[in-house]
Design a protein around this motif. Sequence first.
Motif, PDB file in Angstrom:
ATOM      1  N   ARG A   1       0.851  -1.182   0.000  1.00  0.00           N
ATOM      2  CA  ARG A   1       0.000   0.000   0.000  1.00  0.00           C
ATOM      3  C   ARG A   1       0.892   1.239   0.000  1.00  0.00           C
ATOM      4  O   ARG A   1       1.883   1.318   0.729  1.00  0.00           O
ATOM      5  N   VAL A   2       0.544   2.209  -0.845  1.00  0.00           N
ATOM      6  CA  VAL A   2       1.337   3.425  -0.979  1.00  0.00           C
ATOM      7  C   VAL A   2       1.094   4.341   0.222  1.00  0.00           C
ATOM      8  O   VAL A   2      -0.046   4.602   0.603  1.00  0.00           O
ATOM      9  N   MET A   3       2.171   4.832   0.809  1.00  0.00           N
ATOM     10  CA  MET A   3       2.066   5.817   1.872  1.00  0.00           C
ATOM     11  C   MET A   3       1.777   7.193   1.271  1.00  0.00           C
ATOM     12  O   MET A   3       2.246   7.499   0.175  1.00  0.00           O
ATOM     13  N   PRO A   4       1.037   8.060   1.986  1.00  0.00           N
ATOM     14  CA  PRO A   4       0.947   9.466   1.560  1.00  0.00           C
ATOM     15  C   PRO A   4       2.271  10.138   1.907  1.00  0.00           C
ATOM     16  O   PRO A   4       2.399  10.936   2.834  1.00  0.00           O
ATOM     17  N   ALA A   5       3.295   9.804   1.129  1.00  0.00           N
ATOM     18  CA  ALA A   5       4.690  10.001   1.529  1.00  0.00           C
ATOM     19  C   ALA A   5       5.287  11.338   1.118  1.00  0.00           C
ATOM     20  O   ALA A   5       6.452  11.588   1.375  1.00  0.00           O
ATOM     21  N   ARG A   6       4.506  12.197   0.488  1.00  0.00           N
ATOM     22  CA  ARG A   6       5.012  13.506   0.051  1.00  0.00           C
ATOM     23  C   ARG A   6       4.619  14.554   1.085  1.00  0.00           C
ATOM     24  O   ARG A   6       3.438  14.827   1.311  1.00  0.00           O
ATOM     25  N   LEU A   7       5.614  15.137   1.731  1.00  0.00           N
ATOM     26  CA  LEU A   7       5.389  16.129   2.784  1.00  0.00           C
ATOM     27  C   LEU A   7       5.868  17.506   2.334  1.00  0.00           C
ATOM     28  O   LEU A   7       6.997  17.658   1.873  1.00  0.00           O
ATOM     29  N   LEU A   8       5.003  18.492   2.468  1.00  0.00           N
ATOM     30  CA  LEU A   8       5.338  19.868   2.120  1.00  0.00           C
ATOM     31  C   LEU A   8       5.450  20.676   3.403  1.00  0.00           C
ATOM     32  O   LEU A   8       4.530  20.677   4.234  1.00  0.00           O
ATOM     33  N   GLY A   9       6.594  21.342   3.587  1.00  0.00           N
ATOM     34  CA  GLY A   9       6.810  22.104   4.821  1.00  0.00           C
ATOM     35  C   GLY A   9       7.748  23.269   4.583  1.00  0.00           C
ATOM     36  O   GLY A   9       7.895  23.759   3.455  1.00  0.00           O
ATOM     37  N   VAL A  10       8.389  23.697   5.656  1.00  0.00           N
ATOM     38  CA  VAL A  10       9.298  24.851   5.580  1.00  0.00           C
ATOM     39  C   VAL A  10      10.542  24.589   6.410  1.00  0.00           C
ATOM     40  O   VAL A  10      10.539  23.744   7.318  1.00  0.00           O
ATOM     41  N   LYS A  11      11.618  25.319   6.094  1.00  0.00           N
ATOM     42  CA  LYS A  11      12.783  25.340   6.963  1.00  0.00           C
ATOM     43  C   LYS A  11      12.430  26.189   8.180  1.00  0.00           C
ATOM     44  O   LYS A  11      11.889  27.292   8.054  1.00  0.00           O
ATOM     45  N   SER A  12      12.734  25.680   9.358  1.00  0.00           N
ATOM     46  CA  SER A  12      12.323  26.360  10.583  1.00  0.00           C
ATOM     47  C   SER A  12      12.968  27.731  10.744  1.00  0.00           C
ATOM     48  O   SER A  12      12.353  28.653  11.280  1.00  0.00           O
ATOM     49  N   ASP A  13      14.201  27.882  10.235  1.00  0.00           N
ATOM     50  CA  ASP A  13      14.893  29.156  10.465  1.00  0.00           C
ATOM     51  C   ASP A  13      14.554  30.233   9.446  1.00  0.00           C
ATOM     52  O   ASP A  13      14.521  31.427   9.773  1.00  0.00           O
ATOM     53  N   THR A  14      14.277  29.853   8.207  1.00  0.00           N
ATOM     54  CA  THR A  14      14.067  30.849   7.159  1.00  0.00           C
ATOM     55  C   THR A  14      12.634  30.887   6.622  1.00  0.00           C
ATOM     56  O   THR A  14      12.249  31.857   5.963  1.00  0.00           O
ATOM     57  N   GLY A  15      11.857  29.825   6.863  1.00  0.00           N
ATOM     58  CA  GLY A  15      10.522  29.742   6.299  1.00  0.00           C
ATOM     59  C   GLY A  15      10.503  29.332   4.839  1.00  0.00           C
ATOM     60  O   GLY A  15       9.433  29.290   4.215  1.00  0.00           O
TER      61      GLY A  15
ATOM     62  N   GLY B   1      21.801  18.863   9.966  1.00  0.00           N
ATOM     63  CA  GLY B   1      21.464  19.783  11.040  1.00  0.00           C
ATOM     64  C   GLY B   1      20.294  20.692  10.731  1.00  0.00           C
ATOM     65  O   GLY B   1      19.738  21.336  11.642  1.00  0.00           O
ATOM     66  N   ALA B   2      19.869  20.761   9.452  1.00  0.00           N
ATOM     67  CA  ALA B   2      18.742  21.612   9.084  1.00  0.00           C
ATOM     68  C   ALA B   2      17.479  21.159   9.799  1.00  0.00           C
ATOM     69  O   ALA B   2      17.205  19.962   9.916  1.00  0.00           O
ATOM     70  N   GLN B   3      16.701  22.124  10.282  1.00  0.00           N
ATOM     71  CA  GLN B   3      15.459  21.854  11.000  1.00  0.00           C
ATOM     72  C   GLN B   3      14.271  22.165  10.087  1.00  0.00           C
ATOM     73  O   GLN B   3      14.224  23.223   9.454  1.00  0.00           O
ATOM     74  N   LEU B   4      13.287  21.264  10.067  1.00  0.00           N
ATOM     75  CA  LEU B   4      12.134  21.397   9.190  1.00  0.00           C
ATOM     76  C   LEU B   4      10.853  21.329  10.007  1.00  0.00           C
ATOM     77  O   LEU B   4      10.827  20.737  11.095  1.00  0.00           O
ATOM     78  N   ALA B   5       9.781  21.933   9.466  1.00  0.00           N
ATOM     79  CA  ALA B   5       8.499  21.946  10.163  1.00  0.00           C
ATOM     80  C   ALA B   5       7.372  21.675   9.172  1.00  0.00           C
ATOM     81  O   ALA B   5       7.397  22.161   8.032  1.00  0.00           O
ATOM     82  N   PHE B   6       6.357  20.917   9.633  1.00  0.00           N
ATOM     83  CA  PHE B   6       5.236  20.539   8.779  1.00  0.00           C
ATOM     84  C   PHE B   6       3.927  20.698   9.542  1.00  0.00           C
ATOM     85  O   PHE B   6       3.800  20.235  10.685  1.00  0.00           O
ATOM     86  N   GLY B   7       2.948  21.331   8.904  1.00  0.00           N
ATOM     87  CA  GLY B   7       1.628  21.454   9.495  1.00  0.00           C
ATOM     88  C   GLY B   7       1.562  22.457  10.621  1.00  0.00           C
ATOM     89  O   GLY B   7       2.555  23.105  10.979  1.00  0.00           O
ATOM     90  N   ASP B   8       0.366  22.594  11.207  1.00  0.00           N
ATOM     91  CA  ASP B   8       0.116  23.548  12.293  1.00  0.00           C
ATOM     92  C   ASP B   8      -0.877  22.917  13.255  1.00  0.00           C
ATOM     93  O   ASP B   8      -1.926  22.416  12.830  1.00  0.00           O
ATOM     94  N   ASP B   9      -0.538  22.901  14.533  1.00  0.00           N
ATOM     95  CA  ASP B   9      -1.412  22.268  15.526  1.00  0.00           C
ATOM     96  C   ASP B   9      -2.538  23.180  16.002  1.00  0.00           C
ATOM     97  O   ASP B   9      -3.292  22.834  16.914  1.00  0.00           O
ATOM     98  N   GLY B  10      -2.656  24.362  15.394  1.00  0.00           N
ATOM     99  CA  GLY B  10      -3.707  25.292  15.782  1.00  0.00           C
ATOM    100  C   GLY B  10      -3.235  26.382  16.706  1.00  0.00           C
ATOM    101  O   GLY B  10      -3.929  27.378  16.927  1.00  0.00           O
ATOM    102  N   THR B  11      -2.030  26.223  17.248  1.00  0.00           N
ATOM    103  CA  THR B  11      -1.466  27.247  18.149  1.00  0.00           C
ATOM    104  C   THR B  11      -0.270  27.935  17.516  1.00  0.00           C
ATOM    105  O   THR B  11       0.411  28.718  18.173  1.00  0.00           O
ATOM    106  N   GLY B  12       0.001  27.608  16.259  1.00  0.00           N
ATOM    107  CA  GLY B  12       1.166  28.166  15.592  1.00  0.00           C
ATOM    108  C   GLY B  12       2.377  27.271  15.657  1.00  0.00           C
ATOM    109  O   GLY B  12       3.416  27.581  15.065  1.00  0.00           O
ATOM    110  N   GLU B  13       2.264  26.149  16.360  1.00  0.00           N
ATOM    111  CA  GLU B  13       3.360  25.181  16.443  1.00  0.00           C
ATOM    112  C   GLU B  13       3.174  24.095  15.381  1.00  0.00           C
ATOM    113  O   GLU B  13       2.043  23.720  15.055  1.00  0.00           O
ATOM    114  N   PRO B  14       4.269  23.564  14.813  1.00  0.00           N
ATOM    115  CA  PRO B  14       4.143  22.512  13.801  1.00  0.00           C
ATOM    116  C   PRO B  14       3.637  21.197  14.393  1.00  0.00           C
ATOM    117  O   PRO B  14       3.936  20.867  15.550  1.00  0.00           O
TER     118      PRO B  14
END
Length: 348
Positions: A62-76, A105-118
Amino acid sequence: MNVNDFDFELPEHLIAQTPLADRTSSRLLTLSKENGKVEHHGFTKLADLLQAGDTLILNDTRVMPARLLGVKSDTGAKVELLLLKQLADDRWETLVKPGKRLKIGAQLAFGDDGTGEPLLRATVVGEGEMGAREIAFHYAGIFNELLDRLGEMPLPPYIKERLDDRERYQTVYAKHEGSAAAPTAGLHFTKPFLEQLAAKGVRIGYITLHVGLGTFRPMSVDTVEEHTMHTEYYELSEETAALLRDAKSRGGRIIAVGTTSARTLETVATRFAYEEVQACSGWTDIFIFPGYEFKLVNALLTNFHLPKSTLVMLVSALAGQPAIMRAYKEAVEREYRFFSFGDAMFIY
């Protein structure tokens, strides 16, 4: 053997961008291994071409929904990850865009929990070739639930249209999640059509091979023999092993649905004698190209593949390179639909 021997002209408009409304309404080109004869049918003609006692082997990954779109935490800056293979716990092998900007070492973030946190955080912990990165994920909750919420289907790069229904990039028998791409030959089947085949006396078995990195990487060598295949995880159950043992003892045909099923079956054949196939699992990097002698697979249902790909080489090993090139030329002339959402080919 030169990679260019497996090249062919393919007009871009023949690359299928969307699935047909009815899975079984695709076309079917048949190619005889014995005499190279090509015929043209609708897909449901397969029910007449298969015989009672044939054993049909399908890949139930079964195929995973494996494509994630996000941002670099430091630059957006926007980033894209494609999950390929789970390495250990929350570490994954991935393809990334833009690769040059994602160093260790690059930090990444995906989604929003409703409080502005990934909802999901990640750290690049290793680098590989051609944009590959080892990623460590950090999160609260259950990873698969987050992936289902945040991820998109990892459609191949040649498909430009958006897929509205995720399930159309899954086979109707998909069961074990873990693939980065669908085993597309199986997309033509519906449950009623499988029931029709079973009622005729066709035996149906399932293997699992999780499609991985090599699906997204072109060959970068000039000669076929220089190419190194990626590794993929497979499993064969005792139930299917028993079907294979019985087929071989009776002299019945084993028909692989898709190149992933074929590669798994031939990997198993390297581990066991024909009549002694047992349940097993492991990693395979088998590369099948002309000169290879098939040990378990007698016939193959497959889609039409990319020029100069390892998949064109596999079907050429089964039917012969000249016959495959002639069949593909005829398929182009008759405007068959190519690649993942395209038409089917039965080599027997």
